[in-house]
Design a protein around this motif. Structure first.
Motif, PDB file in Angstrom:
ATOM      1  N   VAL A  83       1.369  58.919  -6.076  1.00  0.00           N
ATOM      2  CA  VAL A  83       1.558  60.037  -7.001  1.00  0.00           C
ATOM      3  C   VAL A  83       2.483  61.092  -6.385  1.00  0.00           C
ATOM      4  CG1 VAL A  83       0.369  61.814  -8.299  1.00  0.00           C
ATOM      5  CG2 VAL A  83      -0.754  59.658  -7.890  1.00  0.00           C
ATOM      6  N   TYR A  84       2.225  61.348  -5.114  1.00  0.00           N
ATOM      7  CA  TYR A  84       2.992  62.339  -4.378  1.00  0.00           C
ATOM      8  C   TYR A  84       4.455  61.937  -4.279  1.00  0.00           C
ATOM      9  CZ  TYR A  84       2.667  66.193  -1.113  1.00  0.00           C
ATOM     10  OH  TYR A  84       2.770  67.399  -0.519  1.00  0.00           O
ATOM     11  N   TYR A  85       4.664  60.639  -4.061  1.00  0.00           N
ATOM     12  CA  TYR A  85       6.021  60.098  -3.937  1.00  0.00           C
ATOM     13  C   TYR A  85       6.801  60.320  -5.230  1.00  0.00           C
ATOM     14  CZ  TYR A  85       9.640  56.555  -4.047  1.00  0.00           C
ATOM     15  OH  TYR A  85      10.832  55.917  -4.206  1.00  0.00           O
ATOM     16  N   VAL A  86       6.159  60.053  -6.369  1.00  0.00           N
ATOM     17  CA  VAL A  86       6.856  60.235  -7.647  1.00  0.00           C
ATOM     18  C   VAL A  86       7.297  61.689  -7.800  1.00  0.00           C
ATOM     19  CG1 VAL A  86       6.608  60.163 -10.140  1.00  0.00           C
ATOM     20  CG2 VAL A  86       5.669  58.356  -8.765  1.00  0.00           C
ATOM     21  N   MET A  87       6.375  62.618  -7.467  1.00  0.00           N
ATOM     22  CA  MET A  87       6.727  64.038  -7.605  1.00  0.00           C
ATOM     23  C   MET A  87       7.897  64.391  -6.694  1.00  0.00           C
ATOM     24  SD  MET A  87       3.177  66.020  -7.976  1.00  0.00           S
ATOM     25  CE  MET A  87       4.040  67.509  -7.572  1.00  0.00           C
ATOM     26  N   ALA A  88       7.892  63.823  -5.481  1.00  0.00           N
ATOM     27  CA  ALA A  88       8.947  64.142  -4.518  1.00  0.00           C
ATOM     28  C   ALA A  88      10.286  63.605  -4.993  1.00  0.00           C
ATOM     29  CB  ALA A  88       8.598  63.567  -3.155  1.00  0.00           C
ATOM     30  N   VAL A  89      10.298  62.346  -5.466  1.00  0.00           N
ATOM     31  CA  VAL A  89      11.566  61.716  -5.803  1.00  0.00           C
ATOM     32  C   VAL A  89      12.158  62.305  -7.075  1.00  0.00           C
ATOM     33  CG1 VAL A  89      12.635  59.555  -6.440  1.00  0.00           C
ATOM     34  CG2 VAL A  89      11.027  59.607  -4.603  1.00  0.00           C
ATOM     35  N   THR A  90      11.286  62.609  -8.061  1.00  0.00           N
ATOM     36  CA  THR A  90      11.846  63.136  -9.302  1.00  0.00           C
ATOM     37  C   THR A  90      12.424  64.539  -9.090  1.00  0.00           C
ATOM     38  OG1 THR A  90       9.590  63.674  -9.904  1.00  0.00           O
ATOM     39  CG2 THR A  90      10.556  61.786 -10.981  1.00  0.00           C
ATOM     40  N   SER A  91      12.062  65.194  -7.979  1.00  0.00           N
ATOM     41  CA  SER A  91      12.668  66.499  -7.698  1.00  0.00           C
ATOM     42  C   SER A  91      14.151  66.364  -7.376  1.00  0.00           C
ATOM     43  CB  SER A  91      11.974  67.176  -6.526  1.00  0.00           C
ATOM     44  OG  SER A  91      10.618  67.280  -6.774  1.00  0.00           O
ATOM     45  N   LEU A  92      14.568  65.168  -6.941  1.00  0.00           N
ATOM     46  CA  LEU A  92      15.993  64.943  -6.683  1.00  0.00           C
ATOM     47  C   LEU A  92      16.818  65.251  -7.923  1.00  0.00           C
ATOM     48  CD1 LEU A  92      16.585  61.622  -4.737  1.00  0.00           C
ATOM     49  CD2 LEU A  92      17.390  63.871  -4.147  1.00  0.00           C
ATOM     50  N   VAL A  93      16.212  64.973  -9.094  1.00  0.00           N
ATOM     51  CA  VAL A  93      16.924  65.168 -10.348  1.00  0.00           C
ATOM     52  C   VAL A  93      17.333  66.639 -10.518  1.00  0.00           C
ATOM     53  CG1 VAL A  93      16.722  64.948 -12.841  1.00  0.00           C
ATOM     54  CG2 VAL A  93      15.774  63.210 -11.372  1.00  0.00           C
ATOM     55  N   VAL A  94      16.455  67.558 -10.085  1.00  0.00           N
ATOM     56  CA  VAL A  94      16.780  68.988 -10.208  1.00  0.00           C
ATOM     57  C   VAL A  94      18.057  69.295  -9.449  1.00  0.00           C
ATOM     58  CG1 VAL A  94      15.872  71.296 -10.038  1.00  0.00           C
ATOM     59  CG2 VAL A  94      14.327  69.376  -9.992  1.00  0.00           C
ATOM     60  N   ILE A  95      18.139  68.777  -8.210  1.00  0.00           N
ATOM     61  CA  ILE A  95      19.320  69.062  -7.398  1.00  0.00           C
ATOM     62  C   ILE A  95      20.559  68.519  -8.093  1.00  0.00           C
ATOM     63  CG2 ILE A  95      20.352  68.742  -5.139  1.00  0.00           C
ATOM     64  CD1 ILE A  95      17.556  68.311  -4.056  1.00  0.00           C
ATOM     65  N   GLY A  96      20.452  67.309  -8.639  1.00  0.00           N
ATOM     66  CA  GLY A  96      21.583  66.717  -9.337  1.00  0.00           C
ATOM     67  C   GLY A  96      22.025  67.579 -10.504  1.00  0.00           C
ATOM     68  N   ILE A  97      21.057  68.068 -11.290  1.00  0.00           N
ATOM     69  CA  ILE A  97      21.390  68.857 -12.475  1.00  0.00           C
ATOM     70  C   ILE A  97      22.030  70.179 -12.070  1.00  0.00           C
ATOM     71  CG2 ILE A  97      20.334  70.181 -14.331  1.00  0.00           C
ATOM     72  CD1 ILE A  97      18.467  67.848 -14.791  1.00  0.00           C
ATOM     73  N   LEU A  98      21.493  70.790 -11.014  1.00  0.00           N
ATOM     74  CA  LEU A  98      22.054  72.064 -10.554  1.00  0.00           C
ATOM     75  C   LEU A  98      23.481  71.858 -10.046  1.00  0.00           C
ATOM     76  CD1 LEU A  98      21.105  74.912 -10.434  1.00  0.00           C
ATOM     77  CD2 LEU A  98      20.318  74.558  -8.126  1.00  0.00           C
ATOM     78  N   LEU A  99      23.703  70.764  -9.314  1.00  0.00           N
ATOM     79  CA  LEU A  99      25.053  70.468  -8.812  1.00  0.00           C
ATOM     80  C   LEU A  99      26.002  70.217  -9.973  1.00  0.00           C
ATOM     81  CD1 LEU A  99      24.673  68.154  -5.708  1.00  0.00           C
ATOM     82  CD2 LEU A  99      24.977  70.603  -5.822  1.00  0.00           C
ATOM     83  N   ALA A 100      25.514  69.504 -10.998  1.00  0.00           N
ATOM     84  CA  ALA A 100      26.364  69.215 -12.154  1.00  0.00           C
ATOM     85  C   ALA A 100      26.776  70.514 -12.824  1.00  0.00           C
ATOM     86  CB  ALA A 100      25.627  68.319 -13.141  1.00  0.00           C
ATOM     87  N   GLY A 101      25.816  71.435 -12.975  1.00  0.00           N
ATOM     88  CA  GLY A 101      26.117  72.699 -13.637  1.00  0.00           C
ATOM     89  C   GLY A 101      27.092  73.530 -12.822  1.00  0.00           C
ATOM     90  N   TRP A 102      26.897  73.571 -11.514  1.00  0.00           N
ATOM     91  CA  TRP A 102      27.749  74.385 -10.655  1.00  0.00           C
ATOM     92  C   TRP A 102      29.123  73.731 -10.478  1.00  0.00           C
ATOM     93  CZ3 TRP A 102      27.606  79.173  -8.879  1.00  0.00           C
ATOM     94  CH2 TRP A 102      28.439  79.517  -7.814  1.00  0.00           C
ATOM     95  N   GLY A 103      29.127  72.413 -10.267  1.00  0.00           N
ATOM     96  CA  GLY A 103      30.373  71.705  -9.951  1.00  0.00           C
ATOM     97  C   GLY A 103      31.352  71.660 -11.103  1.00  0.00           C
ATOM     98  N   SER A 104      30.839  71.767 -12.353  1.00  0.00           N
ATOM     99  CA  SER A 104      31.742  71.637 -13.494  1.00  0.00           C
ATOM    100  C   SER A 104      32.679  72.821 -13.634  1.00  0.00           C
ATOM    101  CB  SER A 104      30.944  71.511 -14.790  1.00  0.00           C
ATOM    102  OG  SER A 104      30.080  70.429 -14.718  1.00  0.00           O
ATOM    103  N   ASN A 105      32.326  73.968 -13.047  1.00  0.00           N
ATOM    104  CA  ASN A 105      33.109  75.194 -13.209  1.00  0.00           C
ATOM    105  C   ASN A 105      33.305  75.520 -14.691  1.00  0.00           C
ATOM    106  OD1 ASN A 105      34.583  77.423 -12.784  1.00  0.00           O
ATOM    107  ND2 ASN A 105      36.204  76.455 -11.601  1.00  0.00           N
ATOM    108  N   ASN A 106      32.208  75.491 -15.414  1.00  0.00           N
ATOM    109  CA  ASN A 106      32.231  75.762 -16.846  1.00  0.00           C
ATOM    110  C   ASN A 106      31.052  76.677 -17.140  1.00  0.00           C
ATOM    111  OD1 ASN A 106      31.224  75.358 -19.597  1.00  0.00           O
ATOM    112  ND2 ASN A 106      32.851  73.854 -19.768  1.00  0.00           N
ATOM    113  N   LYS A 107      31.267  77.669 -18.003  1.00  0.00           N
ATOM    114  CA  LYS A 107      30.193  78.652 -18.196  1.00  0.00           C
ATOM    115  C   LYS A 107      28.962  78.044 -18.846  1.00  0.00           C
ATOM    116  CE  LYS A 107      33.765  81.931 -18.192  1.00  0.00           C
ATOM    117  NZ  LYS A 107      35.027  82.038 -18.925  1.00  0.00           N
ATOM    118  N   TRP A 108      29.194  77.196 -19.850  1.00  0.00           N
ATOM    119  CA  TRP A 108      28.044  76.560 -20.499  1.00  0.00           C
ATOM    120  C   TRP A 108      27.261  75.747 -19.483  1.00  0.00           C
ATOM    121  CZ3 TRP A 108      27.848  79.183 -24.520  1.00  0.00           C
ATOM    122  CH2 TRP A 108      28.911  79.341 -25.409  1.00  0.00           C
ATOM    123  N   ALA A 109      28.011  74.974 -18.682  1.00  0.00           N
ATOM    124  CA  ALA A 109      27.356  74.071 -17.730  1.00  0.00           C
ATOM    125  C   ALA A 109      26.566  74.859 -16.705  1.00  0.00           C
ATOM    126  CB  ALA A 109      28.396  73.202 -17.037  1.00  0.00           C
TER     127      ALA A 109
END
Lengths: 138, 372
Positions: free
Chosen positions: B130-156
């Motif tokens: 259970v703990y592993y699932v919570m840990a691994v799915t947190s990777l998704v947050v980092i990906g989403i934050l990087l996508a928003g920041w990396g796009s250099n777009n206000k909406w993103a």
């Protein structure tokens, strides 16, 4: 036991490899018509202006700070949950004290208004003036 | 794992001449490939079903051109996405922009390692499941934050920041709402938790019927999980009517598809966790699967598990096309003022119940009153 964790590495590596392969296939199939207008950031058809790397709003930091405290707590409670039935009452008392302390923290945040998304943030000077006004009113 | 290797080496003499770790590696690779194939197919079919469900709810027909009843729509969509031009904005942070879809995709797929498909169908029954699932799915947050920041777009950027704040806020209630099942089973391993829900009680052996607190925990978990996967009514980060598409507005072609597949993959993992922890996982009601022959037991348990997971996924789709989107402030209030305190109370309630009734649930107590 340790061998099971090799599965995790294999899954991650496989996902990365497959993703790269899909990107490579896509690169072979896709058209390439570069155009300076296409490479502009999308702003609903308006000409983009300014930079979009702005400073984060302070409330995101507040949320992050609250999150760290509570996430550490969840991390602490999981091992407790696993052995709870073996330890019995003493484990319950310990967790109860732990949770009550954190709930007190949550109540403090709530009263201070840090859980509100829409709130005013005053500078130190404005804060001082507001306090003085309060004192005068009292 | 060990038994699979032993079985293969006894059947195929060539493998017996290889060292143990080579055979084990091959087995793991095959398992990973099968599950990846399953995940990709499921993600494709889920997009089709989602569109059909939406169409049914809105009284339209939905996709019906490709193949009979539009069944091959997802294949057409996949091919189309592969053949689209892959744009990278000129001012984007190229490294982060390219890295983000990988993180999201890898994070969502890595969670499939511990999904218990059947009585012995699991890639690795990690003892911290259970703990592993919570840990691994947190990777998704980092990906989403990087996508928003990396796009250099206000909406993103707005979408990425909202997504990070939201996922992070709902991680606390998700973790706390899963804890009651862990307390009852005394283990974090998903297979252990499912096994603890078997027995003569049938569906009343499931954790959801154990006591009133676990009953609430299931619904609290499901609500928080909806927010974790950015599904409506909690899809503030994407919010097509105000942020256009949020963090993936600048992504096109196959890179966009990675975000899409990760979202559906996350839905599956979330529903699988809910089914495993509260709805008895692969336990077939009133049938002791472990007594049957291995092949039959595995097929039966796989079918039951998938049925439960798909039912939960359909509920998620139903919710998506029924409820309007929450505002940001409502979303934060929902998490910190309602879900967090409620899940805390639930955890304390379950632990009091376990102490008071020696870990027995209401159905077991009723049965003992009736003299069983």
């Amino acid at each position: 036991m340790l061998l099971q964790y090799a599965n995790v590495l294999i899954f991650m590596a496989l996902a990365a490899i497959v993703a790269t392969a899909m990107l490579a296939i896509s690169r072979m199939l896709q058209p390439r018509n570069p155009n300076p207008v296409k490479a502009q950031p999308y702003e609903c058809g308006e000409l983009p202006f300014g930079h979009s790397w702005v400073q984060f709003n302070i409330r995101f930091y507040v949320i992050a700070l609250i999150f760290i405290i509570f996430d550490v707590e969840v991390a602490m409670l999981y091992p407790w949950g696993v052995i709870f039935r073996k330890l019995g009452t003493i484990a319950f008392v310990e967790a109860f004290v732990f949770i009550v302390i954190l709930l007190a923290g949550l109540a403090y945040l709530w009263v201070e208004g840090d859980l509100e998304w829409v709130r005013e943030y005053r500078t130190a000077e404005e804060e001082k003036r507001a306090r003085e006004e309060e004192r005068e009113a009292a | 794992m060990d038994s699979a290797v032993a079985f293969l080496t006894s059947k195929i003499p060539f493998l017996a001449s290889l060292p143990f770790w080579v055979v084990a590696f091959l087995v793991m690779l095959v398992v990973a490939l099968v599950i990846l194939g399953f995940a990709l197919t499921y993600e494709g079919i889920a997009t089709y079903i989602e569109r059909k469900v939406a169409a049914d709810i809105q009284v339209r027909i939905g996709p019906n051109r490709v193949g009979p009843n539009g069944w091959f729509q997802f294949i057409a969509d996949g091919v189309k996405l592969l053949m689209k031009e892959d744009l990278i904005p000129a001012k984007a942070d190229k490294f982060l922009f390219v890295l983000a879809p990988y993180l999201v995709f890898v994070g969502s797929f890595a969670a499939f390692v511990v999904v218990p498909f059947g009585i012995s169908l699991i890639a690795a029954d990690l003892n911290i499941g259970v703990y592993y699932v919570m840990a691994v799915t947190s990777l998704v947050v980092i990906g989403i934050l990087l996508a928003g920041w990396g796009s250099n777009n206000k909406w993103a950027l707005l979408g990425g920041m909202r997504a990070a704040a939201q996922i992070v806020s709902y991680e606390v209630p998700v973790g706390m709402a899963l804890l009651p099942a862990v307390i009852l089973a005394g283990s974090l391993s998903l297979q252990e938790i499912i096994r603890s829900q078997g027995g003569y009680l049938g569906i009343f052996g499931w954790n959801i019927f154990h006591n009133p607190f676990t009953f609430f925990s299931f619904f609290l978990y499901f609500t928080a999980a909806l927010a974790e996967t950015n599904r409506t009514p909690f899809d503030i980060p994407e919010a097509e009517s105000e942020l256009v598409a949020g963090y993936h507005v600048e992504y096109s072609g196959i890179r966009f598809a990675f975000f899409f597949m990760a979202e559906y993959g996350d839905m599956f993992v979330v529903c699988a966790l809910a089914a495993a922890l509260y709805l008895g996982g692969w336990q077939v009601p009133f049938v002791d699967v472990s007594g049957l022959s291995p092949l039959l037991a595995n097929l039966l348990s796989l079918g039951v598990f998938l049925a439960k997971v798909i039912a939960l996924i359909l509920v998620m789709m139903w919710v998506r096309w029924t409820l309007p989107r929450l505002r940001v402030d409502q979303l934060m209030r929902m998490s910190w003022k309602y879900l967090v305190p409620l899940t805390f109370v639930n955890v304390l309630g379950v632990s009091v119940w376990v102490l008071a009734f020696d870990g027995k649930g209401i159905p077991a107590l009723v049965m003992s009153l009736l003299g069983r």
